[in-house]
Scaffold this motif. Structure first.
Motif, PDB file in Angstrom:
ATOM      1  N   MET A  14       0.853  -1.186   0.000  1.00  0.00           N
ATOM      2  CA  MET A  14       0.000   0.000   0.000  1.00  0.00           C
ATOM      3  C   MET A  14       0.890   1.238   0.000  1.00  0.00           C
ATOM      4  N   LEU A  15       0.692   2.098  -0.985  1.00  0.00           N
ATOM      5  CA  LEU A  15       1.420   3.362  -1.068  1.00  0.00           C
ATOM      6  C   LEU A  15       0.508   4.483  -0.581  1.00  0.00           C
ATOM      7  N   TYR A  16       1.041   5.341   0.250  1.00  0.00           N
ATOM      8  CA  TYR A  16       0.278   6.482   0.769  1.00  0.00           C
ATOM      9  C   TYR A  16       0.934   7.749   0.224  1.00  0.00           C
ATOM     10  N   LEU A  17       0.187   8.480  -0.598  1.00  0.00           N
ATOM     11  CA  LEU A  17       0.761   9.609  -1.332  1.00  0.00           C
ATOM     12  C   LEU A  17       0.123  10.934  -0.905  1.00  0.00           C
ATOM     13  N   SER A  18       0.988  11.832  -0.450  1.00  0.00           N
ATOM     14  CA  SER A  18       0.538  13.188  -0.114  1.00  0.00           C
ATOM     15  C   SER A  18       0.423  14.017  -1.401  1.00  0.00           C
ATOM     16  N   LYS A  19       0.112  15.297  -1.253  1.00  0.00           N
ATOM     17  CA  LYS A  19      -0.110  16.170  -2.410  1.00  0.00           C
ATOM     18  C   LYS A  19       1.085  16.152  -3.361  1.00  0.00           C
ATOM     19  N   GLU A  20       2.274  16.383  -2.840  1.00  0.00           N
ATOM     20  CA  GLU A  20       3.465  16.461  -3.686  1.00  0.00           C
ATOM     21  C   GLU A  20       3.744  15.125  -4.362  1.00  0.00           C
ATOM     22  N   MET A  21       3.555  14.031  -3.618  1.00  0.00           N
ATOM     23  CA  MET A  21       3.822  12.716  -4.199  1.00  0.00           C
ATOM     24  C   MET A  21       2.754  12.336  -5.225  1.00  0.00           C
ATOM     25  N   CYS A  22       1.532  12.786  -5.007  1.00  0.00           N
ATOM     26  CA  CYS A  22       0.475  12.544  -6.005  1.00  0.00           C
ATOM     27  C   CYS A  22       0.833  13.207  -7.336  1.00  0.00           C
ATOM     28  N   GLU A  23       1.395  14.393  -7.267  1.00  0.00           N
ATOM     29  CA  GLU A  23       1.791  15.094  -8.493  1.00  0.00           C
ATOM     30  C   GLU A  23       2.857  14.306  -9.246  1.00  0.00           C
ATOM     31  N   ARG A  24       3.824  13.763  -8.527  1.00  0.00           N
ATOM     32  CA  ARG A  24       4.862  12.961  -9.186  1.00  0.00           C
ATOM     33  C   ARG A  24       4.267  11.662  -9.733  1.00  0.00           C
ATOM     34  N   HIS A  25       3.409  11.063  -8.953  1.00  0.00           N
ATOM     35  CA  HIS A  25       2.776   9.810  -9.370  1.00  0.00           C
ATOM     36  C   HIS A  25       1.955  10.020 -10.648  1.00  0.00           C
ATOM     37  N   ASP A  26       1.217  11.122 -10.722  1.00  0.00           N
ATOM     38  CA  ASP A  26       0.394  11.397 -11.900  1.00  0.00           C
ATOM     39  C   ASP A  26       1.261  11.679 -13.129  1.00  0.00           C
ATOM     40  N   ARG A  27       2.445  12.211 -12.900  1.00  0.00           N
ATOM     41  CA  ARG A  27       3.307  12.593 -14.033  1.00  0.00           C
ATOM     42  C   ARG A  27       3.967  11.387 -14.699  1.00  0.00           C
ATOM     43  N   ASP A  28       4.564  10.480 -13.904  1.00  0.00           N
ATOM     44  CA  ASP A  28       5.340   9.395 -14.527  1.00  0.00           C
ATOM     45  C   ASP A  28       5.137   8.028 -13.863  1.00  0.00           C
ATOM     46  N   ASP A  29       4.227   7.914 -12.881  1.00  0.00           N
ATOM     47  CA  ASP A  29       3.951   6.622 -12.230  1.00  0.00           C
ATOM     48  C   ASP A  29       5.226   5.996 -11.655  1.00  0.00           C
ATOM     49  N   MET A 131      10.090  16.636 -10.717  1.00  0.00           N
ATOM     50  CA  MET A 131       9.190  16.355 -11.825  1.00  0.00           C
ATOM     51  C   MET A 131       9.884  15.604 -12.959  1.00  0.00           C
ATOM     52  N   ASP A 132      11.044  16.068 -13.377  1.00  0.00           N
ATOM     53  CA  ASP A 132      11.727  15.431 -14.506  1.00  0.00           C
ATOM     54  C   ASP A 132      12.490  14.196 -14.021  1.00  0.00           C
ATOM     55  N   TYR A 133      11.799  13.062 -13.978  1.00  0.00           N
ATOM     56  CA  TYR A 133      12.348  11.841 -13.415  1.00  0.00           C
ATOM     57  C   TYR A 133      12.438  10.791 -14.512  1.00  0.00           C
ATOM     58  N   ASP A 134      13.629  10.275 -14.734  1.00  0.00           N
ATOM     59  CA  ASP A 134      13.845   9.240 -15.744  1.00  0.00           C
ATOM     60  C   ASP A 134      13.763   7.884 -15.054  1.00  0.00           C
ATOM     61  N   VAL A 135      12.608   7.228 -15.170  1.00  0.00           N
ATOM     62  CA  VAL A 135      12.396   5.972 -14.463  1.00  0.00           C
ATOM     63  C   VAL A 135      13.401   4.918 -14.903  1.00  0.00           C
ATOM     64  N   ASP A 136      13.658   4.831 -16.216  1.00  0.00           N
ATOM     65  CA  ASP A 136      14.604   3.828 -16.720  1.00  0.00           C
ATOM     66  C   ASP A 136      16.003   4.053 -16.152  1.00  0.00           C
ATOM     67  N   LEU A 137      16.432   5.317 -16.147  1.00  0.00           N
ATOM     68  CA  LEU A 137      17.782   5.637 -15.687  1.00  0.00           C
ATOM     69  C   LEU A 137      17.945   5.319 -14.202  1.00  0.00           C
ATOM     70  N   TYR A 138      16.983   5.743 -13.377  1.00  0.00           N
ATOM     71  CA  TYR A 138      17.109   5.517 -11.940  1.00  0.00           C
ATOM     72  C   TYR A 138      17.013   4.027 -11.600  1.00  0.00           C
ATOM     73  N   TRP A 139      16.237   3.284 -12.358  1.00  0.00           N
ATOM     74  CA  TRP A 139      16.175   1.847 -12.116  1.00  0.00           C
ATOM     75  C   TRP A 139      17.492   1.190 -12.496  1.00  0.00           C
ATOM     76  N   GLU A 140      18.057   1.616 -13.593  1.00  0.00           N
ATOM     77  CA  GLU A 140      19.343   1.057 -14.029  1.00  0.00           C
ATOM     78  C   GLU A 140      20.454   1.362 -13.024  1.00  0.00           C
ATOM     79  N   CYS A 141      20.336   2.507 -12.361  1.00  0.00           N
ATOM     80  CA  CYS A 141      21.374   2.924 -11.412  1.00  0.00           C
ATOM     81  C   CYS A 141      21.112   2.425  -9.987  1.00  0.00           C
ATOM     82  N   ASN A 142      20.078   1.631  -9.797  1.00  0.00           N
ATOM     83  CA  ASN A 142      19.786   1.119  -8.455  1.00  0.00           C
ATOM     84  C   ASN A 142      20.855   0.103  -8.065  1.00  0.00           C
ATOM     85  N   LEU A 143      21.694   0.444  -7.102  1.00  0.00           N
ATOM     86  CA  LEU A 143      22.845  -0.391  -6.735  1.00  0.00           C
ATOM     87  C   LEU A 143      22.433  -1.751  -6.192  1.00  0.00           C
ATOM     88  N   ASP A 144      21.241  -1.834  -5.603  1.00  0.00           N
ATOM     89  CA  ASP A 144      20.790  -3.121  -5.054  1.00  0.00           C
ATOM     90  C   ASP A 144      20.633  -4.173  -6.144  1.00  0.00           C
TER      91      ASP A 144
END
Length: 447
Positions: A14-29, A131-144
């Motif tokens: 379950m994700l709980y999203l405040s106003k700012e996080m809702c804006e990011r979620h709506d932009r790029d999921d 706002m300008d979030y590159d999902v592919d790039l950040y996933w590729e750079c996830n050290l885990d």
């Protein structure tokens, strides 16, 4: 959040999203997308629930989140009752994290609060663009993804709800109020040792004189036989009487004297003395003079009863019939004396207690059995004179003395030499306290 999910592979997130996080979620999921990528990589398929609060801008108010998160957690628990809830107390604002941690200490079911260290061992730099979030790039750079090191720390905490409710349960136990103790324990039973609930349920049935319905696995815990035994019924009833006296429920205690005394008198006269009065009753429990006249034993019983009772034998078989024989034949025995005294007391106060709308306390008992009623006067009736002497020695009457007479009667019936031997009336007078100790011990350990 991703690091915790990578380790525990939950069935639902379950994700709980405040106003700012809702804006990011709506932009790029970004949140759900990253979680789906992780699930595909690690081989699990969580259901993703998103609680959006687009109007929530004041994310620093602690009280709001305490009220907000509780129903959400209860809903999750009800939806997944066999699952453990993991609380991410590493993400969110300080108000969010503190609310979750405190809720963990008060929820009526077990949860697992988890904290995580950052990859660098200190506070994460705020490099993520709003706002300008590159999902592919950040996933590729996830050290885990390349070099996973478990940074989860399961928080050790005490559930304060359990601590508080346990004290309430123990208070009810000390008052022998097992129904109330069970009512307190039920809502938090998932946090308690299952044996404590089973014992509380058994204790409730026992105090309701329903020991036969106690589960067979629990009867040995309470030193109860697996099968129905007549003497066990009597023993359990006498323990119930003792509990009522100890609790100060004097009205119930005095009303309960009648069946308890009848059972003891029946054992004394029919088993110990060998006079089977019940044999001469009809199917409704009424003494039948015609049956008595058919044999020598019946005629002897009839003559004994018609003498002290001053009336033809008949009516329902009651304690006074048994006591009449005890007075005639066994007045001198140690096992008859307490029963005769109990009948004298019952005759004076039982009906008053059953039909009086008033407070029944120790003073009331003493007043109803005033010494003046048993003045030591010379009497041609040796039986009446002897009983008067006994009653005088017993005054002032109290519930404790009445209970002591019952215990004395049981002891003397089991150990008295005069009369026939009988199968022992085994009453463990400390049974309820021992049961309480076992329940308390079970409550001391969490599930």
């Amino acid at each position: 959040m991703l690091h915790i999910c990578r380790k525990y592979k939950p069935d639902c997130v379950m994700l709980y999203l405040s106003k700012e996080m809702c804006e990011r979620h709506d932009r790029d999921d970004r949140y759900c997308d990253s979680l789906r990528r992780l699930a595909a990589r690690e081989g699990f398929a969580p259901e993703i629930l998103v609680e959006e609060r687009p109007e929530l801008a004041d994310v620093q108010i602690y009280d709001f989140f305490f009220q907000e998160f509780q129903p959400l957690l209860l809903t999750l628990h009800n939806q997944f009752p066999e699952h453990q809830l993991i609380l991410n107390i590493a993400s969110g604002t300080p108000a969010m994290k503190n609310a979750l941690y405190l809720l963990a200490a008060f929820l009526p079911f077990p949860v697992l609060p988890v904290q995580t260290k950052t990859p660098v061992g200190k506070q994460n730099p705020h490099l993520e663009p709003h706002m300008d979030y590159d999902v592919d790039l950040y996933w590729e750079c996830n050290l885990d993804n390349e070099d996973y090191i478990d940074r989860c720390q399961e928080v050790q905490y005490k559930n304060l709800n359990v601590q508080l409710q346990r004290e309430n349960i123990l208070a009810h136990l000390n008052a022998y109020d097992y129904a109330a103790a069970l009512a307190v324990a039920k809502p938090i039973q998932s946090l308690l040792n299952p044996q404590s609930i089973a014992l509380l349920e058994s204790a409730k049935m026992r105090v309701e004189l329903n020991w036969k319905s106690i589960h067979p696995t629990q009867k040995p815990e309470l030193d109860l036989p697996l099968h129905v035994e007549e003497h066990t019924n009597i023993a359990e009833y006498l323990l119930w009487l003792q509990m009522k006296q100890q609790r100060g429920d004097y009205s119930d205690f005095l009303r309960g004297l009648t069946p308890g005394l009848f059972a003891l008198c029946k054992i004394a006269v029919e088993e110990k003395a060998g006079y089977p009065l019940s044999k001469y009753c009809d199917k409704y429990g009424r003494l039948n003079r015609g049956k008595m006249l058919k044999d020598e034993m019946g005629m002897e019983i009839g003559s004994m009863l018609e003498g002290p009772l001053k009336k033809p034998v008949g009516g329902f078989l009651i304690s006074s019939h048994y006591v009449g024989i005890l007075k005639e034949k066994y007045l001198h025995t140690a096992w008859a004396k307490p029963l005769i005294l109990l009948r004298e007391i019952e005759e004076k106060i039982r009906n008053a207690a059953a039909h009086t709308i008033t407070r029944v306390d120790e003073q009331w008992i003493q007043n109803e059995c005033k010494l003046e009623k048993y003045k030591n006067q010379e009497s041609s009736d040796q039986i009446a004179y002897t009983i008067n002497q006994w009653m005088q020695d017993l005054h002032p009457i109290s519930s404790e003395k009445i209970m002591k007479l019952i215990k004395t009667a049981v002891y003397e019936l089991n150990n008295g030499h005069e009369g026939k031997s009988l199968s022992k009336l085994d009453v463990n007078w400390g049974a309820y306290d021992l049961m309480n100790q076992k329940i308390e011990a079970a409550l001391a350990g969490l599930f």
